[in-house]
Structures are given as C-alpha cells and as structure tokens.
Design a protein around this motif. Structure first.
Motif, PDB file in Angstrom:
ATOM      1  N   SER A 113       0.862  -1.176   0.000  1.00 29.81           N
ATOM      2  CA  SER A 113       0.000   0.000   0.000  1.00 29.81           C
ATOM      3  C   SER A 113       0.900   1.227   0.000  1.00 29.81           C
ATOM      4  CB  SER A 113      -0.902   0.000   1.238  1.00 29.81           C
ATOM      5  OG  SER A 113      -0.113  -0.160   2.394  1.00 29.81           O
ATOM      6  N   ILE A 114       0.341   2.343  -0.405  1.00 31.57           N
ATOM      7  CA  ILE A 114       1.148   3.559  -0.468  1.00 31.57           C
ATOM      8  C   ILE A 114       1.521   3.964   0.955  1.00 31.57           C
ATOM      9  CG2 ILE A 114       1.141   5.994  -1.147  1.00 31.57           C
ATOM     10  CD1 ILE A 114      -0.836   5.198  -3.383  1.00 31.57           C
ATOM     11  N   ALA A 115       2.804   3.987   1.238  1.00 33.17           N
ATOM     12  CA  ALA A 115       3.282   4.308   2.591  1.00 33.17           C
ATOM     13  C   ALA A 115       4.512   5.196   2.466  1.00 33.17           C
ATOM     14  CB  ALA A 115       3.606   3.027   3.347  1.00 33.17           C
ATOM     15  N   PRO A 116       4.306   6.512   2.387  1.00 35.56           N
ATOM     16  CA  PRO A 116       5.444   7.414   2.183  1.00 35.56           C
ATOM     17  C   PRO A 116       6.519   7.271   3.268  1.00 35.56           C
ATOM     18  CG  PRO A 116       3.356   8.581   2.002  1.00 35.56           C
ATOM     19  CD  PRO A 116       3.043   7.230   2.512  1.00 35.56           C
ATOM     20  N   LEU A 117       6.088   6.912   4.490  1.00 34.79           N
ATOM     21  CA  LEU A 117       7.065   6.775   5.572  1.00 34.79           C
ATOM     22  C   LEU A 117       8.026   5.624   5.315  1.00 34.79           C
ATOM     23  CD1 LEU A 117       4.918   7.433   8.762  1.00 34.79           C
ATOM     24  CD2 LEU A 117       6.624   8.921   7.729  1.00 34.79           C
ATOM     25  N   ASN A 118       7.577   4.608   4.568  1.00 33.49           N
ATOM     26  CA  ASN A 118       8.460   3.498   4.225  1.00 33.49           C
ATOM     27  C   ASN A 118       8.962   3.601   2.795  1.00 33.49           C
ATOM     28  OD1 ASN A 118       8.087   2.335   6.749  1.00 33.49           O
ATOM     29  ND2 ASN A 118       6.208   1.309   6.079  1.00 33.49           N
ATOM     30  N   ASN A 119       8.870   4.798   2.222  1.00 29.04           N
ATOM     31  CA  ASN A 119       9.322   5.017   0.842  1.00 29.04           C
ATOM     32  C   ASN A 119       8.583   4.161  -0.181  1.00 29.04           C
ATOM     33  OD1 ASN A 119      11.237   7.073   1.037  1.00 29.04           O
ATOM     34  ND2 ASN A 119      12.701   5.632   1.953  1.00 29.04           N
ATOM     35  N   ILE A 120       7.321   3.879   0.076  1.00 23.64           N
ATOM     36  CA  ILE A 120       6.559   3.116  -0.905  1.00 23.64           C
ATOM     37  C   ILE A 120       5.523   4.031  -1.539  1.00 23.64           C
ATOM     38  CG2 ILE A 120       5.060   1.117  -1.320  1.00 23.64           C
ATOM     39  CD1 ILE A 120       6.462  -0.228   1.063  1.00 23.64           C
ATOM     40  N   GLY A 121       5.747   4.362  -2.772  1.00 23.49           N
ATOM     41  CA  GLY A 121       4.812   5.177  -3.535  1.00 23.49           C
ATOM     42  C   GLY A 121       4.093   4.310  -4.543  1.00 23.49           C
ATOM     43  N   PRO A 122       3.194   4.917  -5.335  1.00 28.71           N
ATOM     44  CA  PRO A 122       2.433   4.150  -6.322  1.00 28.71           C
ATOM     45  C   PRO A 122       3.331   3.385  -7.299  1.00 28.71           C
ATOM     46  CG  PRO A 122       1.630   6.413  -6.171  1.00 28.71           C
ATOM     47  CD  PRO A 122       2.850   6.340  -5.329  1.00 28.71           C
ATOM     48  N   GLU A 123       4.531   3.924  -7.575  1.00 30.48           N
ATOM     49  CA  GLU A 123       5.432   3.298  -8.549  1.00 30.48           C
ATOM     50  C   GLU A 123       5.940   1.942  -8.054  1.00 30.48           C
ATOM     51  OE1 GLU A 123       5.703   4.613 -11.402  1.00 30.48           O
ATOM     52  OE2 GLU A 123       4.642   6.434 -10.817  1.00 30.48           O
ATOM     53  N   GLN A 124       5.988   1.763  -6.726  1.00 28.78           N
ATOM     54  CA  GLN A 124       6.490   0.509  -6.176  1.00 28.78           C
ATOM     55  C   GLN A 124       5.392  -0.574  -6.138  1.00 28.78           C
ATOM     56  OE1 GLN A 124       7.911   3.497  -4.509  1.00 28.78           O
ATOM     57  NE2 GLN A 124       9.454   2.955  -6.036  1.00 28.78           N
ATOM     58  N   LEU A 125       4.190  -0.207  -6.501  1.00 26.85           N
ATOM     59  CA  LEU A 125       3.079  -1.161  -6.452  1.00 26.85           C
ATOM     60  C   LEU A 125       2.636  -1.524  -7.865  1.00 26.85           C
ATOM     61  CD1 LEU A 125       0.942   0.680  -3.739  1.00 26.85           C
ATOM     62  CD2 LEU A 125       2.636  -1.113  -3.369  1.00 26.85           C
ATOM     63  N   TYR A 126       1.939  -2.658  -7.993  1.00 26.65           N
ATOM     64  CA  TYR A 126       1.343  -3.023  -9.289  1.00 26.65           C
ATOM     65  C   TYR A 126       0.028  -2.284  -9.407  1.00 26.65           C
ATOM     66  CZ  TYR A 126       4.800  -6.739  -9.503  1.00 26.65           C
ATOM     67  OH  TYR A 126       5.979  -7.436  -9.542  1.00 26.65           O
ATOM     68  N   LEU A 127       0.116  -0.990  -9.645  1.00 30.50           N
ATOM     69  CA  LEU A 127      -1.071  -0.167  -9.533  1.00 30.50           C
ATOM     70  C   LEU A 127      -1.503   0.417 -10.879  1.00 30.50           C
ATOM     71  CD1 LEU A 127      -1.576   2.202  -6.531  1.00 30.50           C
ATOM     72  CD2 LEU A 127      -2.251   2.935  -8.791  1.00 30.50           C
ATOM     73  N   HIS A 128      -0.531   0.928 -11.624  1.00 31.47           N
ATOM     74  CA  HIS A 128      -0.909   1.662 -12.833  1.00 31.47           C
ATOM     75  C   HIS A 128      -1.409   0.770 -13.967  1.00 31.47           C
ATOM     76  CE1 HIS A 128       1.721   5.086 -11.128  1.00 31.47           C
ATOM     77  NE2 HIS A 128       0.478   5.187 -10.738  1.00 31.47           N
ATOM     78  N   ASP A 129      -1.149  -0.539 -13.846  1.00 27.98           N
ATOM     79  CA  ASP A 129      -1.640  -1.414 -14.928  1.00 27.98           C
ATOM     80  C   ASP A 129      -3.073  -1.875 -14.684  1.00 27.98           C
ATOM     81  OD1 ASP A 129      -0.995  -3.008 -12.823  1.00 27.98           O
ATOM     82  OD2 ASP A 129      -0.139  -4.616 -14.028  1.00 27.98           O
ATOM     83  N   ILE A 130      -3.717  -1.330 -13.650  1.00 24.65           N
ATOM     84  CA  ILE A 130      -5.132  -1.658 -13.445  1.00 24.65           C
ATOM     85  C   ILE A 130      -5.940  -1.218 -14.670  1.00 24.65           C
ATOM     86  CG2 ILE A 130      -7.196  -1.196 -12.031  1.00 24.65           C
ATOM     87  CD1 ILE A 130      -5.334  -0.776  -9.644  1.00 24.65           C
TER      88      ILE A 130
END
Lengths: 204, 204
Positions: A113-130
């Motif tokens: 999930s998007i977690a800026p505190l852990n440096n996880i943004g949308p780019e780190q997830l399989y999100l944009h290919d929805i």
C-alpha cells in the motif's frame, strides 16, 4: 573485554534472521541456538524451502497474485465473473476473500500500500496497470486494508482512474464495507469503527 | 469453500518457519511473503547460512560450548584458572559472562535445564560428564538461570555430585548471586527478587 566471540557461522545466520521484520538481535540469537539443536536434515529442508520459494513460484502477469502457474488458477478460471475486479494489497488477502466464498470476480494484487514513511509510492506497487484490465468491468471493489495506508491507496486509485479517463460513469467504484466484525462487542469497539459502522447501517 | 490454495513452495516455507519457537502460523506466513519480495540473492545467502550453521561449528568436547575449534578457545587457553568451573545452561550465557570480564575460570555448558514439562531430564543435558572435569577444581559456580528450571538443575547437580562421591569437602559449590539488577528500582522489584536480595546482603 574478553575476545571470545560466537562462531562466524552462528553470527552469519543471526544476521539473516535479523533482517526479517519483527525479529530483533535477541530473538535472532535465540532462533539460531534453537536450530543448532536441530538435526542437520531439518536445516537442509529449511534451506531447500528457502531456495524453492522464488524458483517454484511466479507472479501472475494479469493479477500479480503469487502462483505456480501464469496465468494463475483464478485468472485462468473462465467461470469467474469478469465484470468485477477486486483490488487487494497482498496475496494473503486474496486467500482470505476466497475463504469467505462471497466473491466470484477477478482480483488485482498491489503487493503493498502507499506508505510514504516506508518510501513506498504508487510506482512501487502493481497499480498503474489496473487500467489495462478494465475491459468489461462493471465494478471495482477497493479492498485495501482499513488503515491509513490502505485508505490512502484506495483514494489514490480512485483519483488515478479518473485522471486516466476511465469511464467512471460506466464503472462503479466501491469500497469494501467497514463496521463491527462479527462476534465483536460494541462496548469495546473503537470510535472510528463505530462511526464507520453507523455510516454503513442498513435497513432491516 | 474455494479450492484456491497457496503455492506449495509458499506453504513449505511457512511450515519451516512455524517450527521455530515463538513463530505462529500467521507470523510464519507474513515472514514468507516478506521474503517473496526479497531479491533471490538474499534467499540464497539465508539458505547458505542455514547450511553452514552445523557444518562450520562444533561442540567443544570438554565444555560443550559452540565453537569453530575443538577444544574451544576458552578450553585451549592455558592462562585461564583451572580451579574454577562455571556451569551454565547455554552458549549465550558463556558469552554474557565473558562480556562481564569478571570470570577467568573454565565453563561447562549444559545445553538446557531440567524441564520435566518439556520432557527434558538430566539425560538430555551435558550434565553427568561434569564429574570427569573436576581434577584440580576448587570451586563450582552454578550459574544456571534463576528460574524454576534453573534452580531445579542447580539442585540436581549438587545432589548428583554428592552421590557420585565427589569430594565436596574439597570442592566448594556456589550459586551465582541473586538480587536486584544494577539500575533497578526497589519500588518495582518483585517479592522473590527482594527476598533473595535481602538474603544476599553484604556488610559495607
């Protein structure tokens, strides 16, 4: 200070365990000394299982669930409802929803999930290919966790799909229901859950 | 009930983690899915470290401490005091005592304590060969943990050595001191610790 040290083989394995989430230096040491009393065969099978983990699994190219086959059994199953797409954070969430036996559509696993505190943004997830998976979809169920990160992710997805000019008039976006879990006690429920439960009330 | 299952490679590794003490099914699953997101190189080094653990370590034949050499560096060190033998439960206890820099004698590692509830009796420990190590020993320090099991083990050793007709008139048996740890607060100390601390009071 004495120069007596633990053998290198012990400290190396302690280091490996310490890298795991929720395992501190003390519990890593304890695990290693526990394993030291195990038969060698046990350690070998543990090591084999570690090596097998990535070799014998694959992420399904469509839904990104962990699977032995690509596409995974759910994506390959033609009897499932193509008009529903459920977006979850983790493969274990798919398993939990499948156990409920209440959902027959397709899944999409974000792997986080998007977690800026852990440096996880949308780019780190399989999100944009929805967006590539929306043909024939009538409803998207946002089943990310009811946590701050899960809510932010659900919000992001909604906005992203709108901006990606997905015809949101044709596709209904829903959020999985929040409220009191079955078997819970109103007395002990937190305020946030109760407020969500009231919002989500239904006519009997 | 849906027939969707986790891949075999995932459940096998979950099983391996579940065998570790203090790791339940849920945390085992979480660890495996964490590892799934790790690069393969990490998993390989974890597996290597597991395989190295037993291959590159040995139990010292004299004190049974975990070591890279036999005899271990402490048993091989001729500058240490042969007249003192400190009996501990675990290799980590040796390390802790060495860090204190307050002990210069020899060690004997039992690898556990007598715990009938876990089916661990004296036969499962490196206990009965203590008698072979008493030549020239003037004092045996019983440094098992101040727990029920540790106390029982200390008591058993004392009785066993008496029965094994060890000349206990020549060898002083001592128990490591109990009381308040440095930095503790008397206000928050439990009754048992306080009663031991009073018993162990010293003239200033």
């Amino acid at each position: 200070m004495s120069s007596i040290k633990l053998p290198r083989a012990v400290t190396d394995l302690v280091d490996s365990f310490e890298k795991l989430p929720g395992v501190g230096p003390k519990s890593a040491q304890r695990l290693v000394f526990y394993l030291l009393h195990n038969p060698e065969r046990e350690l070998e099978s543990f090591a084999e299982n570690l090596l097998k983990l990535k070799k014998n699994t694959v992420l399904c190219e469509q839904c990104h669930n962990v699977s032995e086959t690509n596409p995974c059994p759910i994506c390959a199953d033609e009897s499932r409802d193509d008009s529903m797409l459920c977006i979850v954070e983790q493969p274990l969430d798919v398993l939990a929803l499948e156990r409920s036996d209440a959902y027959k559509g397709r899944y999409h696993v974000l792997h986080g999930s998007i977690a800026p505190l852990n440096n996880i943004g949308p780019e780190q997830l399989y999100l944009h290919d929805i967006v590539k998976r929306l043909e024939g979809v009538a409803e998207i169920v946002l089943a990310t966790n009811p946590t701050m990160e899960g809510e932010a992710t659900a919000l992001y997805i909604t906005e992203y799909l709108t901006q990606a000019s997905v015809p949101t008039t044709e596709i209904v976006m829903t959020r999985i229901g929040h409220g009191l879990p079955i078997g819970a006690d109103i007395e002990y429920a937190d305020g946030m859950t109760l407020s969500r439960a009231l919002e989500g009330r239904r006519k009997v």
